[in-house]
Design a protein around this motif. Sequence first.
Motif, PDB file in Angstrom:
ATOM      1  N   GLU A  68       0.832  -1.211   0.000  1.00  0.00           N
ATOM      2  CA  GLU A  68       0.000   0.000   0.000  1.00  0.00           C
ATOM      3  C   GLU A  68       0.863   1.255   0.000  1.00  0.00           C
ATOM      4  OE1 GLU A  68      -3.705  -2.062   2.416  1.00  0.00           O
ATOM      5  OE2 GLU A  68      -1.921  -1.354   3.460  1.00  0.00           O
ATOM      6  N   LEU A  69       1.946   1.238   0.757  1.00  0.00           N
ATOM      7  CA  LEU A  69       2.861   2.378   0.750  1.00  0.00           C
ATOM      8  C   LEU A  69       3.508   2.540  -0.628  1.00  0.00           C
ATOM      9  CD1 LEU A  69       4.529   1.912   4.246  1.00  0.00           C
ATOM     10  CD2 LEU A  69       3.020   3.780   3.562  1.00  0.00           C
ATOM     11  N   ALA A  70       3.845   1.425  -1.247  1.00  0.00           N
ATOM     12  CA  ALA A  70       4.434   1.488  -2.584  1.00  0.00           C
ATOM     13  C   ALA A  70       3.425   2.022  -3.596  1.00  0.00           C
ATOM     14  CB  ALA A  70       4.921   0.102  -3.006  1.00  0.00           C
ATOM     15  N   GLN A  71       2.160   1.630  -3.454  1.00  0.00           N
ATOM     16  CA  GLN A  71       1.118   2.143  -4.346  1.00  0.00           C
ATOM     17  C   GLN A  71       0.985   3.656  -4.210  1.00  0.00           C
ATOM     18  OE1 GLN A  71      -2.086  -0.568  -2.984  1.00  0.00           O
ATOM     19  NE2 GLN A  71      -2.441  -1.012  -5.139  1.00  0.00           N
ATOM     20  N   LEU A  72       0.992   4.129  -2.983  1.00  0.00           N
ATOM     21  CA  LEU A  72       0.880   5.573  -2.760  1.00  0.00           C
ATOM     22  C   LEU A  72       2.095   6.315  -3.312  1.00  0.00           C
ATOM     23  CD1 LEU A  72      -0.678   5.588   0.827  1.00  0.00           C
ATOM     24  CD2 LEU A  72      -1.758   6.451  -1.263  1.00  0.00           C
ATOM     25  N   ARG A  73       3.288   5.766  -3.075  1.00  0.00           N
ATOM     26  CA  ARG A  73       4.496   6.399  -3.617  1.00  0.00           C
ATOM     27  C   ARG A  73       4.448   6.420  -5.133  1.00  0.00           C
ATOM     28  NH1 ARG A  73       7.158   3.073   0.333  1.00  0.00           N
ATOM     29  NH2 ARG A  73       7.675   4.300   2.184  1.00  0.00           N
ATOM     30  N   GLY A  74       3.947   5.357  -5.716  1.00  0.00           N
ATOM     31  CA  GLY A  74       3.845   5.311  -7.164  1.00  0.00           C
ATOM     32  C   GLY A  74       2.906   6.373  -7.721  1.00  0.00           C
TER      33      GLY A  74
END
Length: 303
Positions: A293-299
């Motif tokens: 989820e953090l990676a999705q937001l960073r993306g």
Amino acid sequence: MKGVTGVVSFVEIDGSMDRRRVLRLGLLGLVSTGAGGLLAACGGGDGMEPKAATPRLSSMLNFRDVAGADDASVYRNALGQPLKRGVFYRSNAVLPNAADAVTLGNLGIGTAYDLRTTNEAAKDPDRLPPGIRYVYMNIFGTADPVFSPFHKPKEAEAAMEEMGRVMVRDAGMRARMGQLLRTMASTADAQLFHCTAGKDRTGWVTALLHTIAGVPRETILKDYLLTNTYTEAWMQATYQQMLAHNGKDAADLYWPLLGVQRSYLEAEFDEAERGFGSMERYLTEGLGLGADELAQLRGKLLG
């Protein structure tokens, strides 16, 4: 400050001030935001396709792009990567006039999150342009946001700081904040989130998105303080109205509630880091965000 006291929410003012006089001032909302100049943040070219500046909305004065107002002032993370504009927008209550509704509807926003309490949302329901999905997420989980009693301006400032700390340490508020960010991570299209003033609950969500993207703390604080720039005219006009109708003591008492101060956001960061050891652990343990989820937001934030 003798004779002036307050227990304030953004829906109701109580205390020795006559409630009918407050109603006449239109201060039961205390948060329809005002106008002012625009501060530039970090800038520089990045090779990305140029994007038009975020429009200023005369009826939603604290409406802005989480990534920055334009390509020249786009925010960057500690590695120098620019945030992607046109992905996340923040605002005060979504009550656009006809012209602003057209502008808002042309930004590609697919989802709007209403972070207000039940009474706030019922008093001024969102007026979303067609095609924007409404998602209600009451971050406080209450009918009204409630502040600690205060009798002096410094106590009002302390009440604002404590409200932020409670939002960080309260398990229910953390759960709802985590749910919001998980939903934002998995939702396509541009997204808008807002509370009543677009400064406290909305300000913390914005600070978390910036933190996830790796934006330096000082830049996050400067962006937070832009509320005072965007709402400057409204803040001054409201103060003058209170001065004329209720006197200097009352106007001075409520001044800290009209805008934001650096210490308000610092109190939230301090509470998160004190309680969880770091912002990373606050995001993962406090809000329950997973690595995906953090990676999705960073993306989304970094393109």
